[in-house]
Motif scaffolding. Structure first.
Motif, PDB file in Angstrom:
ATOM      1  N   GLN A 253      10.882   3.900  -0.812  1.00 55.09           N
ATOM      2  CA  GLN A 253       9.510   3.730  -1.295  1.00 55.09           C
ATOM      3  C   GLN A 253       8.621   3.347  -0.111  1.00 55.09           C
ATOM      4  OE1 GLN A 253       9.513   0.950  -4.623  1.00 55.09           O
ATOM      5  NE2 GLN A 253      11.543   1.630  -5.243  1.00 55.09           N
TER       6      GLN A 253
ATOM      7  N   ASP B   7       5.790   2.605   2.645  1.00 59.31           N
ATOM      8  CA  ASP B   7       4.379   2.207   2.588  1.00 59.31           C
ATOM      9  C   ASP B   7       3.943   1.856   4.011  1.00 59.31           C
ATOM     10  OD1 ASP B   7       5.327  -0.424   3.100  1.00 59.31           O
ATOM     11  OD2 ASP B   7       5.510  -0.822   0.956  1.00 59.31           O
ATOM     12  N   ASN B   8       2.726   1.397   4.146  1.00 63.79           N
ATOM     13  CA  ASN B   8       2.187   1.083   5.469  1.00 63.79           C
ATOM     14  C   ASN B   8       2.123  -0.416   5.742  1.00 63.79           C
ATOM     15  OD1 ASN B   8       1.700   3.824   6.201  1.00 63.79           O
ATOM     16  ND2 ASN B   8      -0.127   3.820   4.898  1.00 63.79           N
TER      17      ASN B   8
ATOM     18  N   PRO C  22      10.105  -2.149  -2.909  1.00 63.30           N
ATOM     19  CA  PRO C  22       9.898  -1.475  -1.624  1.00 63.30           C
ATOM     20  C   PRO C  22      10.583  -2.223  -0.485  1.00 63.30           C
ATOM     21  CG  PRO C  22       7.828  -1.672  -2.831  1.00 63.30           C
ATOM     22  CD  PRO C  22       8.831  -2.512  -3.561  1.00 63.30           C
TER      23      PRO C  22
END
Length: 321
Positions: A18, A20-21, A49
């Motif tokens: 998952q 993400d930044n 995540p």
């Protein structure tokens, strides 16, 4: 921990499914006050995540005072994040399995520089052509690798070999072939007088129809014939160790020294759902000796808020090497 011993960990940390930044520092900055009770216990469920899970992985490592770690399923971001969290006092080696550089999952090794010195390292692919980066065993689900490293134990000057791996989740034949390659390499190292430690997610239980890899590495059944070039590159010196095999550390200790949980794989199910529980992650020592087990334990990866750091639990062993 007993004086003079080292603490090893193997942990499949679940790939970053998952992405993400969120940066490491952003995650650290958002951590709650440790004296504040959770809004509700076990309020989070399922897989979280990596940006949430990575702090729990780090905290478990530091909390357990681990000296050396073999991870599985680490993507490039995870490899870099753990290096950032652990800091410059730790070294790390590993490559992505898909290209021998940064693509795909790593099976990396991390170590405390104050305790160990890296002498050399290499990667081989658990396929019919083990020196071809990105090669996959016929009909296997994924490309699979093993990371091998030679270390010096700084306090004693003792040298040892550590091999970390992740066998296939779909092909039992690949698992058996991968275990056979690793056993050959381990036997070659042992024949030169090296202590040998092997760890990883074998996706192979200790008993049953899919136990072939475990039974091969522990000498219960004969290994498969492996690539001739690999045999020549890692030739067995002299006669080698007669009946060489790897010993499951938990079988080398009295029951009172085998602590914690039984299952190493739990999935991301709730703590009361044990349908997927299994024991597939191991730490082995070569029967040529040079190591003395002190403690083996399988720790939890669940915290009160419901976050599971991974779908696998960390496996820890204390050894004198």
């Amino acid at each position: 921990m007993t004086q003079g011993s080292v603490r090893l960990m193997t942990w499949n940390i679940r790939y970053d499914s998952q992405p993400d930044n969120v940066t490491v520092q952003e995650t650290v900055g958002s951590l709650p006050d440790p004296l504040t009770e959770p809004v509700s216990f076990l309020n989070l469920t399922g897989e979280q995540p990596w940006s949430t899970r990575r702090i729990r992985v780090y905290q478990r490592i530091i909390g357990e005072d681990v000296d050396m770690i073999g991870f599985q399923e680490a993507l490039e971001r995870q490899y870099d994040d753990m290096h950032e969290l652990l800091g410059d006092n730790w070294g790390c080696v590993g490559v992505g399995r898909d290209d021998g550089a940064v693509s795909g999952e790593f099976s990396p090794i991390y170590w405390k520089k104050s305790i160990f010195t890296l002498l050399s390292n290499d990667t081989f692919w658990l396929s019919e052509t083990p020196f071809d980066a990105g090669s996959k065993y016929t009909n296997a689900g994924s490309v699979r690798i093993a990371t091998a490293a030679h270390f010096l134990l700084n306090a004693s000057g003792k040298r040892f070999t550590y091999i970390n791996t992740h066998l296939d989740d779909q092909s039992d034949k690949q698992r058996q072939y991968g275990a056979s390659l690793i056993l050959w390499r381990a036997r070659s190292e042992a024949s030169r007088g090296s202590t040998v430690i092997v760890s990883g997610d074998f996706n192979s239980p200790t008993v049953g129809n899919e136990a072939g890899a475990y039974r091969i590495i522990t000498g219960q059944i004969s290994p498969l014939a492996v690539n001739q070039t690999f045999q020549e590159a890692y030739a067995v010196h002299g006669r080698g160790v007669v009946d060489f095999k790897m010993l499951d550390l938990r079988t080398q200790l009295p029951s009172i020294s085998v602590a914690g949980n039984w299952a190493t794989y739990t999935g991301f199910n709730g703590p009361e759902d044990t349908r997927e529980y299994s024991q597939i992650d191991f730490i082995f020592g070569g029967n040529n000796g040079g190591w003395n087990p002190i403690l083996h334990k399988i720790e939890t990866q669940l915290t009160d808020d419901g976050v599971l750091a991974s779908d696998h639990r960390p496996v820890i062993a204390d050894l004198q090497i």
